[in-house]
Design a protein around this motif. Sequence first.
Motif, PDB file in Angstrom:
ATOM      1  N   ARG A   1      46.282  12.724   2.011  1.00 25.86           N
ATOM      2  CA  ARG A   1      45.114  11.922   1.588  1.00 25.86           C
ATOM      3  C   ARG A   1      45.571  10.551   1.089  1.00 25.86           C
ATOM      4  O   ARG A   1      44.975   9.530   1.425  1.00 25.86           O
TER       5      ARG A   1
ATOM      6  N   ARG B   1      46.599   8.447   4.099  1.00 24.93           N
ATOM      7  CA  ARG B   1      45.408   7.978   4.821  1.00 24.93           C
ATOM      8  C   ARG B   1      44.761   6.801   4.094  1.00 24.93           C
ATOM      9  O   ARG B   1      44.394   5.806   4.715  1.00 24.93           O
TER      10      ARG B   1
ATOM     11  N   GLN C   1      44.491   2.932   5.490  1.00 25.68           N
ATOM     12  CA  GLN C   1      43.188   2.286   5.629  1.00 25.68           C
ATOM     13  C   GLN C   1      43.087   1.031   4.772  1.00 25.68           C
ATOM     14  O   GLN C   1      42.482   0.046   5.179  1.00 25.68           O
TER      15      GLN C   1
ATOM     16  N   GLN D   1      47.313   7.096  14.073  1.00 24.92           N
ATOM     17  CA  GLN D   1      46.029   6.984  14.751  1.00 24.92           C
ATOM     18  C   GLN D   1      46.137   7.422  16.203  1.00 24.92           C
ATOM     19  O   GLN D   1      45.176   7.360  16.949  1.00 24.92           O
TER      20      GLN D   1
ATOM     21  N   ASP E   1      40.521   6.287  11.787  1.00 24.09           N
ATOM     22  CA  ASP E   1      40.978   7.063  10.643  1.00 24.09           C
ATOM     23  C   ASP E   1      42.334   7.712  10.954  1.00 24.09           C
ATOM     24  O   ASP E   1      42.443   8.491  11.893  1.00 24.09           O
TER      25      ASP E   1
ATOM     26  N   HIS F   1      43.348  11.709  11.699  1.00 20.73           N
ATOM     27  CA  HIS F   1      42.021  12.274  11.907  1.00 20.73           C
ATOM     28  C   HIS F   1      42.152  13.568  12.708  1.00 20.73           C
ATOM     29  O   HIS F   1      42.833  13.628  13.710  1.00 20.73           O
TER      30      HIS F   1
END
Length: 186
Positions: free
Chosen positions: A28, A31, A35, A106, A137, A140
Amino acid sequence: MKKWIALVLALVLLLGAYVAAGPYITIRAIRQAVQAQDAGELAEQVDFPAVRASLKAQLIDAVVRKSGAEMQSNVLGAITLGLVNGVVNGAVDGMVNPAGLAAVMQGRRLWKNTQDSVSRPPLDAKGEPLPTAQPQDPLHDAKMRYESTSRFTATIHDDQGKPIVFVLKRTGLRWRLADIRLPIDD
């Protein structure tokens, strides 16, 4: 006395739950760092030297295996393989960075991401840069699983459907991304 035993038992259970949730927390954080394009936070979650070493070993091994025994036994071939070794080392050092890692997470190819980042951004009629599309994301729909108590994997598929495996390793209570297994064809 029973209260102390219950308290110690509760603390041990909480610590165990934290360690078990550690890889999910790390993924998490990765990620979110990708981002937000936060290189500092990403560096906290990724062991870049270990990832670079792993990728270099995988790529050099693939080149040596594809070159065949004749190339390896030939003096000129050995020199060529030595040069390829240097090129691979330089390419991996240049691409294993937050932007390159984001591209792999990605499911995009590193060379394509590098080419896109080197080229100029598209311009509108006034010569102003067009807004860039929000990146996909990272990680993902990754399939996640424990391989052992100190090894965790997250698998995604690249743009050609081949699996890329991200390996997190635990040191103490801390989980970090330490390896990326690429889908190198034999």
